[in-house]
Design a protein around this motif. Structure first.
Motif, PDB file in Angstrom:
ATOM      1  N   VAL A  22       0.917  -1.221  -0.047  1.00 23.34           N
ATOM      2  CA  VAL A  22       0.074  -0.031  -0.217  1.00 23.34           C
ATOM      3  C   VAL A  22       0.811   1.336  -0.064  1.00 23.34           C
ATOM      4  O   VAL A  22       0.702   2.140  -0.889  1.00 23.34           O
ATOM      5  N   TRP A  23       1.949   1.303   0.906  1.00 22.56           N
ATOM      6  CA  TRP A  23       2.833   2.407   1.003  1.00 22.56           C
ATOM      7  C   TRP A  23       3.507   2.852  -0.595  1.00 22.56           C
ATOM      8  O   TRP A  23       3.534   3.659  -0.869  1.00 22.56           O
ATOM      9  N   ARG A  24       3.803   1.619  -1.035  1.00 21.15           N
ATOM     10  CA  ARG A  24       4.696   1.683  -2.216  1.00 21.15           C
ATOM     11  C   ARG A  24       3.641   2.161  -3.236  1.00 21.15           C
ATOM     12  O   ARG A  24       4.100   3.079  -4.202  1.00 21.15           O
ATOM     13  N   ALA A  25       2.481   1.523  -3.377  1.00 17.43           N
ATOM     14  CA  ALA A  25       1.619   2.285  -4.448  1.00 17.43           C
ATOM     15  C   ALA A  25       1.253   3.774  -4.273  1.00 17.43           C
ATOM     16  O   ALA A  25       1.202   4.163  -5.110  1.00 17.43           O
ATOM     17  N   TRP A  26       1.475   4.308  -2.936  1.00 21.29           N
ATOM     18  CA  TRP A  26       1.108   5.477  -2.865  1.00 21.29           C
ATOM     19  C   TRP A  26       2.319   6.693  -2.954  1.00 21.29           C
ATOM     20  O   TRP A  26       2.220   7.792  -3.033  1.00 21.29           O
ATOM     21  N   THR A  27       3.470   6.051  -2.833  1.00 22.44           N
ATOM     22  CA  THR A  27       4.556   6.725  -2.687  1.00 22.44           C
ATOM     23  C   THR A  27       5.727   6.428  -4.060  1.00 22.44           C
ATOM     24  O   THR A  27       6.870   7.262  -4.006  1.00 22.44           O
ATOM     25  N   THR A  28       5.504   5.908  -4.920  1.00 25.33           N
ATOM     26  CA  THR A  28       6.378   5.404  -6.275  1.00 25.33           C
ATOM     27  C   THR A  28       5.724   5.913  -7.224  1.00 25.33           C
ATOM     28  O   THR A  28       4.623   5.668  -7.606  1.00 25.33           O
ATOM     29  N   ALA A  29       6.295   7.040  -7.914  1.00 23.68           N
ATOM     30  CA  ALA A  29       5.589   7.606  -9.089  1.00 23.68           C
ATOM     31  C   ALA A  29       5.041   6.676 -10.078  1.00 23.68           C
ATOM     32  O   ALA A  29       3.840   7.031 -10.604  1.00 23.68           O
ATOM     33  N   GLU A  30       5.803   5.691 -10.358  1.00 24.34           N
ATOM     34  CA  GLU A  30       5.212   4.711 -11.529  1.00 24.34           C
ATOM     35  C   GLU A  30       3.934   4.060 -11.042  1.00 24.34           C
ATOM     36  O   GLU A  30       3.129   4.081 -11.737  1.00 24.34           O
ATOM     37  N   GLN A  31       3.961   3.588  -9.952  1.00 19.35           N
ATOM     38  CA  GLN A  31       3.016   2.899  -9.438  1.00 19.35           C
ATOM     39  C   GLN A  31       1.611   3.677  -9.119  1.00 19.35           C
ATOM     40  O   GLN A  31       0.528   3.520  -9.622  1.00 19.35           O
ATOM     41  N   TYR A  32       1.913   5.161  -8.675  1.00 15.54           N
ATOM     42  CA  TYR A  32       0.735   5.912  -8.361  1.00 15.54           C
ATOM     43  C   TYR A  32       0.111   6.509  -9.694  1.00 15.54           C
ATOM     44  O   TYR A  32      -1.169   6.508  -9.938  1.00 15.54           O
TER      45      TYR A  32
END
Length: 150
Positions: free
Chosen positions: A27-37
């Motif tokens: 969840v954190w990575r999805a919210w804080t990684t530009a490519e995933q966001y």
């Protein structure tokens, strides 16, 4: 994702709570990684920039369903990895950014409770922000579900 979503509106603020079917680190990575966001939040892929640290800047150009685009900018007011993120969004004509708080609580290693909270200046601002945050949570839930299947 569990189907329950709670909304509390006090004055001109809102709180949304959901349980997501993913560990907190995803969840954190999805919210804080530009490519995933960019993949789940409705942003133009190349437009997202994130410097996820206190006082770090972010920007994204959001794309509406009808193809319209509008740029957003802001900064990170508080960063506690995998636990809490306070995001400031620049609002034209206002001296202070609008701040949204995201809190994460891992339930059992496989589920994460996410709580979004924002205080707004008017009922109209609150309603628009709450609608936008609900859409973000819907998109995030779908993105995480697809990531889990892959």
């Amino acid at each position: 994702m569990s189907p329950e979503q709670t909304t509390a509106a006090n004055g001109f603020s809102y709180t949304l709570t959901r349980t997501l079917d993913a560990p907190v680190v995803k969840v954190w990575r999805a919210w804080t990684t530009a490519e995933q966001y960019a993949r789940w939040a409705g942003a133009a892929a190349e437009s997202v920039e994130m410097d996820v640290r206190p006082s770090g800047a972010w920007k994204a150009t959001m794309v509406t369903p009808d193809g319209g685009q509008f740029p957003l900018t802001g900064s990170y007011l508080e960063v506690a990895e995998n636990r809490r993120l306070v995001v400031g969004m620049d609002v034209p004509g206002k001296p202070e950014p609008a701040a949204m708080t995201m809190e994460l609580d891992e339930q059992d290693g496989r589920h994460t409770q996410i709580v979004l909270h924002q205080a707004c200046g008017t009922a109209q601002e609150r309603d628009m922000a709450e609608q936008g945050s609900t859409m973000l949570l819907d998109s995030l839930s779908a993105f995480l579900a697809a990531e889990t299947r892959d």
